[in-house]
Design a protein around this motif. Structure first.
Motif, mmCIF file in Angstrom:
data_model
loop_
_atom_site.group_PDB
_atom_site.id
_atom_site.type_symbol
_atom_site.label_atom_id
_atom_site.label_comp_id
_atom_site.label_asym_id
_atom_site.label_seq_id
_atom_site.Cartn_x
_atom_site.Cartn_y
_atom_site.Cartn_z
ATOM 1 N N THR A 57 0.836 -1.190 0.000
ATOM 2 C CA THR A 57 0.000 0.000 0.000
ATOM 3 C C THR A 57 0.872 1.242 0.000
ATOM 4 O O THR A 57 2.032 1.196 0.409
ATOM 5 N N GLN A 66 -2.443 8.495 2.373
ATOM 6 C CA GLN A 66 -3.666 8.572 1.585
ATOM 7 C C GLN A 66 -3.636 9.805 0.681
ATOM 8 O O GLN A 66 -2.923 10.773 0.961
ATOM 9 N N SER A 113 -2.080 3.096 11.999
ATOM 10 C CA SER A 113 -2.718 3.308 10.708
ATOM 11 C C SER A 113 -3.916 4.249 10.884
ATOM 12 O O SER A 113 -4.757 4.033 11.747
ATOM 13 N N ASN A 116 -0.829 5.221 6.219
ATOM 14 C CA ASN A 116 -1.531 3.960 6.003
ATOM 15 C C ASN A 116 -0.996 2.788 6.802
ATOM 16 O O ASN A 116 -1.629 1.732 6.834
ATOM 17 N N ARG A 117 0.180 2.960 7.438
ATOM 18 C CA ARG A 117 0.774 1.825 8.139
ATOM 19 C C ARG A 117 1.235 2.214 9.535
ATOM 20 O O ARG A 117 1.740 3.320 9.745
#
Length: 204
Positions: free
Chosen positions: A86, A90, A170, A103-104
Motif C-alpha cells: 500500500t 492517503q 494506521s 496507512n501503516r
C-alpha cells in the motif's frame, strides 16, 4: 551439541556431535536462507512520502497560529514489506487539506519546512515558528521551532524547519502549524512554499 555463529545464528556441528551430514546441511541452509530473506526485506522500498504546499497561507489579524495546507504529493512510495502492499499516505482531498493520513503503523521520521515571509519592524512580530501536529494536536509537544529574527534585511523569506520521530498507528494524521508571536498590532503574516516528508523506519 549444535553450536551457532554469533551474528546470524547459523548452526554448525561440534566435533563431538554424531555424524548427520544431511540434517546438518539442511539446518544451516535453512538459517542462511532465512537470514538472506531478512536482509532482502531491509533493502526493499520503505513507506515514504513528501507533500508540498504551493499556495501561500496567511495568518490574519491577531491570530497566533494556523494549520498549513497541502496541494501536491511529490512522491508516495508503495511499501512492499506490507502483507498487502500500500502507499505510504492517503491521497490529498483538496487544496485545503491540512492533515496527512498514514496507512501503516510503526515508527515514522517526520520533517517539515516552510518559507516564512520577512516582516517589517512596524509589524511588531516577536517570533515566527512551526510545530508538528499529531491528529491535529500539538499537545504534548512533538516538535516546535521558530525564529525571533523576522525582519532580516535584504531577503524576502527565511526557512523554518521542524523534525521528530513518532510512533503512529494506521489512520493517524500529521500536519504542520504556523506560529505567530505578536508584541502588538494586527499585521497579517504570510507563509510560502513548504514541504512535509514522512519516512517509516519500522522494518516489518
Amino acid at each position: 551439541m549444535t553450536s551457532f555463529t554469533p551474528n546470524q545464528f547459523i548452526p554448525y556441528s561440534d566435533p563431538t556431535d554424531p555424524t548427520d551430514i544431511p540434517n546438518a546441511l539442511k539446518d544451516a541452509a535453512e538459517q542462511i536462507d532465512f537470514s538472506l530473506g531478512v536482509q532482502e526485506d531491509r533493502g526493499r522500498p520503505r513507506a515514504m512520502a513528501q507533500v508540498l504546499g504551493t499556495i501561500t497561507n496567511a495568518i490574519p489579524g491577531v491570530m497566533a497560529s494556523g494549520n498549513l495546507t497541502w496541494q501536491t504529493i511529490d512522491f508516495n512510495t508503495v511499501d512492499v514489506t506490507a502483507s498487502t502492499p500500500t502507499n505510504a499516505i492517503q491521497p490529498l482531498i483538496s487544496n485545503t487539506t491540512t492533515a496527512i493520513t498514514v496507512n501503516r503503523p510503526g515508527f515514522w521520521f517526520i520533517y517539515g519546512t516552510v518559507q516564512a515571509m520577512t516582516t517589517v519592524p512596524a509589524a511588531n512580530i516577536d517570533e515566527l515558528g512551526l510545530e508538528i501536529l499529531l491528529n491535529n494536536s500539538a499537545t504534548p509537544t512533538n516538535c516546535r521551532h521558530g525564529s525571533h529574527d523576522t525582519t532580516t534585511s535584504g531577503v524576502s523569506s527565511f526557512l523554518i524547519d521542524a523534525s521528530c520521530g513518532l510512533l503512529l498507528t494506521s489512520g493517524d494524521t500529521i500536519g504542520l502549524r504556523a506560529l505567530v508571536r505578536r508584541a502588538s498590532g494586527a499585521e497579517t503574516v504570510f507563509f510560502g512554499r513548504r514541504s512535509l516528508t514522512l519516512l517509516r523506519m519500522t522494518l516489518s
